[in-house]
Write a protein that holds these residues in place. Structure first.
Motif, PDB file in Angstrom:
ATOM      1  N   ALA A 169     -22.050 -25.040  71.320  1.00 51.93           N
ATOM      2  CA  ALA A 169     -20.954 -25.684  70.982  1.00 51.93           C
ATOM      3  C   ALA A 169     -19.776 -24.844  70.690  1.00 51.93           C
ATOM      4  CB  ALA A 169     -21.503 -26.471  69.553  1.00 51.93           C
ATOM      5  N   LEU A 170     -19.832 -23.694  70.266  1.00 52.10           N
ATOM      6  CA  LEU A 170     -18.865 -22.607  69.934  1.00 52.10           C
ATOM      7  C   LEU A 170     -18.197 -22.329  71.407  1.00 52.10           C
ATOM      8  CD1 LEU A 170     -20.380 -20.543  67.059  1.00 52.10           C
ATOM      9  CD2 LEU A 170     -18.430 -22.168  66.892  1.00 52.10           C
ATOM     10  N   GLN A 171     -19.170 -22.062  72.142  1.00 53.35           N
ATOM     11  CA  GLN A 171     -18.370 -21.747  73.701  1.00 53.35           C
ATOM     12  C   GLN A 171     -17.582 -22.843  74.192  1.00 53.35           C
ATOM     13  OE1 GLN A 171     -21.527 -19.845  75.978  1.00 53.35           O
ATOM     14  NE2 GLN A 171     -22.145 -18.363  74.615  1.00 53.35           N
ATOM     15  N   ILE A 172     -18.046 -24.010  74.285  1.00 51.04           N
ATOM     16  CA  ILE A 172     -17.432 -25.006  74.556  1.00 51.04           C
ATOM     17  C   ILE A 172     -16.087 -25.260  73.775  1.00 51.04           C
ATOM     18  CG2 ILE A 172     -17.370 -27.603  74.769  1.00 51.04           C
ATOM     19  CD1 ILE A 172     -20.270 -27.707  75.077  1.00 51.04           C
ATOM     20  N   ALA A 173     -16.107 -25.225  72.727  1.00 50.01           N
ATOM     21  CA  ALA A 173     -14.813 -25.073  71.829  1.00 50.01           C
ATOM     22  C   ALA A 173     -13.682 -23.905  72.072  1.00 50.01           C
ATOM     23  CB  ALA A 173     -15.155 -25.202  70.197  1.00 50.01           C
ATOM     24  N   GLU A 174     -14.621 -23.070  72.445  1.00 51.72           N
ATOM     25  CA  GLU A 174     -13.707 -21.750  72.751  1.00 51.72           C
ATOM     26  C   GLU A 174     -12.811 -21.737  74.097  1.00 51.72           C
ATOM     27  OE1 GLU A 174     -16.015 -18.519  70.084  1.00 51.72           O
ATOM     28  OE2 GLU A 174     -16.158 -18.738  71.879  1.00 51.72           O
ATOM     29  N   GLY A 195     -25.261 -20.311  58.496  1.00 48.40           N
ATOM     30  CA  GLY A 195     -25.553 -20.265  59.787  1.00 48.40           C
ATOM     31  C   GLY A 195     -24.680 -20.839  60.688  1.00 48.40           C
ATOM     32  N   ALA A 196     -24.133 -21.978  60.474  1.00 55.93           N
ATOM     33  CA  ALA A 196     -23.221 -22.392  61.316  1.00 55.93           C
ATOM     34  C   ALA A 196     -21.761 -22.313  61.115  1.00 55.93           C
ATOM     35  CB  ALA A 196     -23.802 -24.139  61.245  1.00 55.93           C
ATOM     36  N   LEU A 197     -21.343 -22.637  59.967  1.00 52.93           N
ATOM     37  CA  LEU A 197     -19.863 -22.648  59.589  1.00 52.93           C
ATOM     38  C   LEU A 197     -19.400 -21.352  59.620  1.00 52.93           C
ATOM     39  CD1 LEU A 197     -19.507 -25.276  56.624  1.00 52.93           C
ATOM     40  CD2 LEU A 197     -19.735 -25.792  58.981  1.00 52.93           C
ATOM     41  N   ALA A 198     -20.195 -20.228  59.173  1.00 52.04           N
ATOM     42  CA  ALA A 198     -19.769 -18.631  59.171  1.00 52.04           C
ATOM     43  C   ALA A 198     -19.856 -18.275  60.611  1.00 52.04           C
ATOM     44  CB  ALA A 198     -20.823 -18.189  58.292  1.00 52.04           C
ATOM     45  N   ARG A 199     -20.424 -18.879  61.511  1.00 52.22           N
ATOM     46  CA  ARG A 199     -20.507 -18.599  62.890  1.00 52.22           C
ATOM     47  C   ARG A 199     -19.264 -19.262  63.606  1.00 52.22           C
ATOM     48  NH1 ARG A 199     -26.588 -18.623  63.054  1.00 52.22           N
ATOM     49  NH2 ARG A 199     -27.143 -16.720  63.923  1.00 52.22           N
ATOM     50  N   GLY A 200     -18.585 -20.258  63.029  1.00 55.47           N
ATOM     51  CA  GLY A 200     -17.344 -20.798  63.726  1.00 55.47           C
ATOM     52  C   GLY A 200     -17.356 -22.350  63.630  1.00 55.47           C
ATOM     53  N   ILE A 201     -18.407 -23.041  63.535  1.00 55.39           N
ATOM     54  CA  ILE A 201     -18.632 -24.343  63.459  1.00 55.39           C
ATOM     55  C   ILE A 201     -17.536 -25.042  62.391  1.00 55.39           C
ATOM     56  CG2 ILE A 201     -19.911 -26.289  62.867  1.00 55.39           C
ATOM     57  CD1 ILE A 201     -20.723 -25.234  65.524  1.00 55.39           C
ATOM     58  N   ASP A 202     -16.847 -26.073  62.718  1.00 53.89           N
ATOM     59  CA  ASP A 202     -15.619 -26.293  61.701  1.00 53.89           C
ATOM     60  C   ASP A 202     -15.919 -27.023  60.577  1.00 53.89           C
ATOM     61  OD1 ASP A 202     -13.702 -25.692  63.900  1.00 53.89           O
ATOM     62  OD2 ASP A 202     -14.147 -27.325  65.055  1.00 53.89           O
TER      63      ASP A 202
END
Lengths: 251, 324
Positions: free
Chosen positions: A45-50, A74-81
């Motif tokens: 998901a992060l790669q798609i968002a980037e 695990g999710a928000l700290a990695r970059g999930i909004d």
């Protein structure tokens, strides 16, 4: 575009597990980790968002209270909004109910893609993504090792018995992540700080308008499988061959 | 009368052995419940597959032959299977726990409003009725579960059920008018890149030679000659696959394939929990590893603490000499 992604905590399958007295779940001092396959889903998901503008990512976690902490770390700290936590008793929910909870969240959030780990390494059922896709009437691409978005389609390489299959599914769709989809990143210190201020909505199952909250599959008894005994050490190849021929009679 | 519907998997016109394990499960379930069982064959030009299944004691072989079923895409296959199950009044739908079964059967369960159990390894009598035994937590625990819905869907682990033998008889073949609704599936088959191999399938092999990350770029050089001598399939640990020394299709373990051959060679494999979950039911396990402290030695019947790069070629040569 909006992507919903799973963030499930699991009791570490490599740790010593203690079966509860009623025999229906585990208990005691259990160590929890983020489900491996959810880490792959989050990374995807992060790669798609980037890779493109205007992608919102939302992590969903279902379970005991501590699940909210896993969504944040695990999710928000990695970059999930942002995150959505749905409270549920982990020993009382099955794959079907989890899929219906996700369905309820999908109706609220209307994502274009739901990215889910292909299985949780506690229940090991490997069902939720597929069940959700059918409940929604959406296409699915399970066991993904590569995801490419082209227009309104996802071109997904799937790890299947006998090789690699490529299918194209049109959005909205459900994709389940396999281990070789990517190498999950670690949360950065800045990410951890930022995550503290990110929105994390808390819901009850009752908020989701499900027909019922009854599981269709119940664990009646858990037990430790009878272990395998260690055999003998042989000193060299000749002794190994002698054992395999004489004792085991397998070559 | 109540019925079990078995989904038959096939490849190039041949029934897969794993589906005969699903038949074996059905026979056990039928014996405990008084049910009968039918078999479903989906695909395109699958007449020979259906014909090959008529000697297994099924009440009928249902054939859904349709161009839109040529590839096992989940929405279309699930719809046709659920339609068929409703049409014949099946109470249980079962398939082998292959990637196909895992992909498609959950969707069948939703369509039938059924609960589903994955990866079943046995049938057990529980306090709350006839239950199903399945591995959980990477096989560290086994769970006995019951499905509370009248209709039940499940996948079975082929390694836990010996493939059913043909029993003679002549099951009638019935054509099912399949309506896959391909347009609604929004799913398109693009390509399949199959692993080309003359070796037996991992799920069906009597002997498996599996290698770990320690073999590095000599993975093939070490494993292939031994597999050739023994007519074995080749497998790998997850670490060896992740590092690119072996193709993904080789992976044995909790998240790869689960196998139970007569003889399993674990070469330079440490024996992580998730690998053991995929092979610990093998009849005889041989471990070859230069580190004698590795957990693989705790499950091995025969352990050889030695450098795989010298021990395996020696073993290969000596076995070859013995076999002339």
């Amino acid at each position: 575009m909006k992507i919903l992604v799973s963030a499930k905590r699991v009791s570490d399958p490599n740790a010593r597990l203690q079966v509860a007295k009623d025999g229906k779940w585990i208990e005691g001092d259990v160590e929890y980790v983020m489900n491996y396959f959810c880490e792959n889903a989050i990374e995807c998901a992060l790669q798609i968002a980037e890779s493109q503008d205007g992608v919102e990512t939302v992590a969903v976690g279902i379970g005991d209270e501590d699940t909210a902490r896993f969504i944040r770390q695990g999710a928000l700290a990695r970059g999930i909004d942002r995150g959505i936590y749905v409270a549920a008793e982990e020993s009382e929910i099955d794959s079907d109910l989890i899929a219906r909870i996700y369905e309820g969240v999908v109706h609220r959030e209307r994502p274009d893609i739901v990215l889910i780990g292909k299985q949780a390494v506690d229940g090991d059922s490997n069902q939720v993504g597929q069940l959700l896709a059918e409940y929604l009437g959406w296409p699915q691409a399970t066991f993904a090792s590569k995801v490419e978005l082209q227009g309104d389609e996802a071109i997904v390489t799937r790890e299947v018995d006998g090789g690699l299959e490529v299918i194209a599914v049109s959005l909205p769709c459900v994709i389940t992540a396999d281990l070789r989809l990517n190498e999950p990143r670690y949360a950065s210190l800045a990410g951890i700080m930022k995550a503290k201020k990110k929105p994390l909505e808390e819901l009850e199952i009752d908020d989701l308008d499900l027909d019922d909250a009854d599981p269709k599959v119940k664990v009646v008894a858990l037990s430790t499988p009878s272990g395998r005994k260690a055999g003998v050490l042989v000193k060299d190849v000749d002794e190994l061959i002698a054992k395999l021929r004489g004792e085991a009679r397998v070559v | 009368m109540s019925k079990i519907l078995i989904v038959a998997e096939h490849d190039k016109g041949i029934v897969k052995k794993v589906s005969l394990s699903a038949v074996a499960f059905a026979r056990q379930w039928a014996a405990k419940t008084g049910m009968s069982y039918d078999i479903a064959v989906l695909g395109q030009n699958v007449g020979p597959v259906a014909a090959a299944l008529t000697a297994y004691g099924a009440g009928a072989i249902h054939v859904a032959d349709h161009a839109d079923l040529a590839h096992p895409l989940a929405p279309t296959w699930a719809k046709v299977l659920a339609d068929l199950a409703l049409d014949i009044g099946a109470d249980v739908v079962v398939a082998a726990a292959t990637t196909l079964g895992k992909d498609i059967l959950p969707r069948v369960a939703v369509r039938l409003e059924a609960g589903m159990a994955s990866d079943v390894i046995g049938i057990v009598q529980t306090k709350e009725g006839l239950g199903l035994r399945r591995p959980m937590w990477a096989g560290n625990l086994v769970g006995d579960v019951i499905i509370t819905t009248d209709t039940k869907v499940l996948t079975v682990r082929a390694a836990a059920f010996d493939a059913a033998e043909a029993t003679g008889g002549n099951s009638p073949i019935k054509a099912f008018a399949a309506q896959p609704d391909a347009a609604k599936s929004r799913t398109r088959f693009v390509s399949f890149d199959g692993v080309q191999s003359t070796r037996p399938d991992l799920a069906e092999a009597a002997v498996i030679v599996a290698g770990g990350r320690g073999l590095k770029d000599k993975f093939n050089a070490v494993t292939e000659p031994l597999a050739d001598v023994l007519g074995a399939a080749i497998g790998a640990s997850r670490a060896a696959v992740d590092d690119g020394f072996a193709p993904n299709d080789y992976q044995i373990g909790q998240t790869g394939k689960v196998v139970a051959p007569q003889l399993y060679f674990a070469i330079a494999i440490s024996g992580a929990v998730q690998h053991l979950a995929g092979m610990k039911n093998s009849k005889v396990i041989v471990a070859i590893n230069k580190n004698g402290d590795e957990p693989i030695f705790k499950v091995a019947d025969y352990g050889l603490v030695a450098d795989a790069f010298s021990a395996v070629p020696e073993l290969t040569q000596k076995l070859k000499a013995l076999r002339g």
